[in-house]
Design a protein around this motif. Sequence first.
Motif, PDB file in Angstrom:
ATOM      1  N   TYR A 200      24.663 -20.996  50.692  1.00 22.03           N
ATOM      2  CA  TYR A 200      25.901 -21.764  50.806  1.00 22.03           C
ATOM      3  C   TYR A 200      26.271 -22.315  49.433  1.00 22.03           C
ATOM      4  O   TYR A 200      25.509 -23.077  48.844  1.00 22.03           O
ATOM      5  N   PRO A 203      30.756 -26.755  46.806  1.00 24.17           N
ATOM      6  CA  PRO A 203      32.197 -26.845  46.508  1.00 24.17           C
ATOM      7  C   PRO A 203      32.461 -27.442  45.133  1.00 24.17           C
ATOM      8  O   PRO A 203      31.826 -28.419  44.735  1.00 24.17           O
ATOM      9  N   THR A 207      38.110 -28.104  45.198  1.00 28.98           N
ATOM     10  CA  THR A 207      38.015 -28.114  46.656  1.00 28.98           C
ATOM     11  C   THR A 207      37.533 -29.457  47.168  1.00 28.98           C
ATOM     12  O   THR A 207      38.019 -29.954  48.195  1.00 28.98           O
ATOM     13  N   ILE A 236      38.458 -27.495  58.414  1.00 28.01           N
ATOM     14  CA  ILE A 236      37.986 -27.127  57.072  1.00 28.01           C
ATOM     15  C   ILE A 236      36.472 -26.906  57.075  1.00 28.01           C
ATOM     16  O   ILE A 236      35.962 -25.927  56.516  1.00 28.01           O
ATOM     17  N   PHE A 240      34.351 -23.431  56.357  1.00 27.46           N
ATOM     18  CA  PHE A 240      33.332 -23.332  55.310  1.00 27.46           C
ATOM     19  C   PHE A 240      31.989 -22.924  55.900  1.00 27.46           C
ATOM     20  O   PHE A 240      31.243 -22.142  55.309  1.00 27.46           O
ATOM     21  N   GLY A 244      31.791 -19.678  54.192  1.00 27.42           N
ATOM     22  CA  GLY A 244      31.294 -20.113  52.879  1.00 27.42           C
ATOM     23  C   GLY A 244      30.326 -19.162  52.191  1.00 27.42           C
ATOM     24  O   GLY A 244      30.469 -18.842  51.011  1.00 27.42           O
ATOM     25  N   VAL A 247      32.724 -15.767  51.254  1.00 23.20           N
ATOM     26  CA  VAL A 247      34.010 -15.684  50.563  1.00 23.20           C
ATOM     27  C   VAL A 247      34.274 -16.833  49.593  1.00 23.20           C
ATOM     28  O   VAL A 247      35.181 -16.736  48.771  1.00 23.20           O
ATOM     29  N   TYR A 248      33.495 -17.915  49.668  1.00 17.53           N
ATOM     30  CA  TYR A 248      33.772 -19.059  48.795  1.00 17.53           C
ATOM     31  C   TYR A 248      32.962 -18.938  47.514  1.00 17.53           C
ATOM     32  O   TYR A 248      31.729 -18.801  47.560  1.00 17.53           O
ATOM     33  N   PRO A 249      33.604 -18.992  46.339  1.00 19.32           N
ATOM     34  CA  PRO A 249      32.877 -18.782  45.076  1.00 19.32           C
ATOM     35  C   PRO A 249      32.018 -19.948  44.630  1.00 19.32           C
ATOM     36  O   PRO A 249      31.097 -19.789  43.842  1.00 19.32           O
ATOM     37  N   GLY A 250      32.314 -21.158  45.092  1.00 19.60           N
ATOM     38  CA  GLY A 250      31.544 -22.330  44.664  1.00 19.60           C
ATOM     39  C   GLY A 250      31.927 -22.783  43.279  1.00 19.60           C
ATOM     40  O   GLY A 250      32.974 -22.436  42.737  1.00 19.60           O
ATOM     41  N   GLU A 251      31.046 -23.604  42.667  1.00 21.13           N
ATOM     42  CA  GLU A 251      31.332 -24.147  41.336  1.00 21.13           C
ATOM     43  C   GLU A 251      31.297 -23.047  40.281  1.00 21.13           C
ATOM     44  O   GLU A 251      30.472 -22.158  40.333  1.00 21.13           O
TER      45      GLU A 251
END
Length: 251
Positions: A200, A203, A207, A236, A240, A244, A247-251
Amino acid sequence: MAGRNRGAFAFESFIYAVANRGTMGFEVRRRLSVADTVTLCNAVVGFVAGAIAFTDLQLAARLILLAVIADAIDGIVARNGDSSAVGPLLDSVTDVVSFGATPSLFLYVLLTDAYGGIESANPGVFVGLVLLASAYVVCSIVRTAFYSTYFDSPDERPGMPNTLGSIIIATAYLSGVTNPLVLSVGALALSLAMVAPFDYPKPGPKTAVPMGVVQTVAVVAPTAFFRAGPRAMLAIALLFFALGPWVYPGE
């Protein structure tokens, strides 16, 4: 003679301790940073939320979200240079309190209010309720211990963060999802996700800031505009949770 020697040694040890008291002991004021103080405030809020859950579940859910906000603030303060050597450990211990033990207490109260506590429920049923409610804190403890022992790289982030699970539990309740079995089975799925082999991402500020605003609305005015704040935050958080790792790139 031996008694005198022991007495002299004890006296010398006392004198040494007094003379060197500036370099001995906890030195709390010197070793704790501002970020650590915010972390400890998070622990206080989490503890209060657990205590209040026995009388007011809605307020407890709001305080859990407030503890999440405090957790985000201490991270921001630490990243801006005001961190300490003990900070990461304090943060991990506090997370287990606020986002492990407190959500489990929340679920325990929800379940025992519906099916009876130790005084009234069938013993087998009560044990089942306790095991169901405690699964969340157990998995939270396991995840925290494993992170402290096995994962050093910031790129290694397996398992759902317990903060995300806490947001989902609290906002679901504030959104009107109050059925104890629905929430508890959902929490069990979240518990297993904490020890799942999916990474995971964390964020980033772009975000986290908008999420913080929505979460603040959920804390301050949870019933305003047909529960818009908690329902938006729940949507939301669920997105996530589901997407998450992929598809979520993170920092």
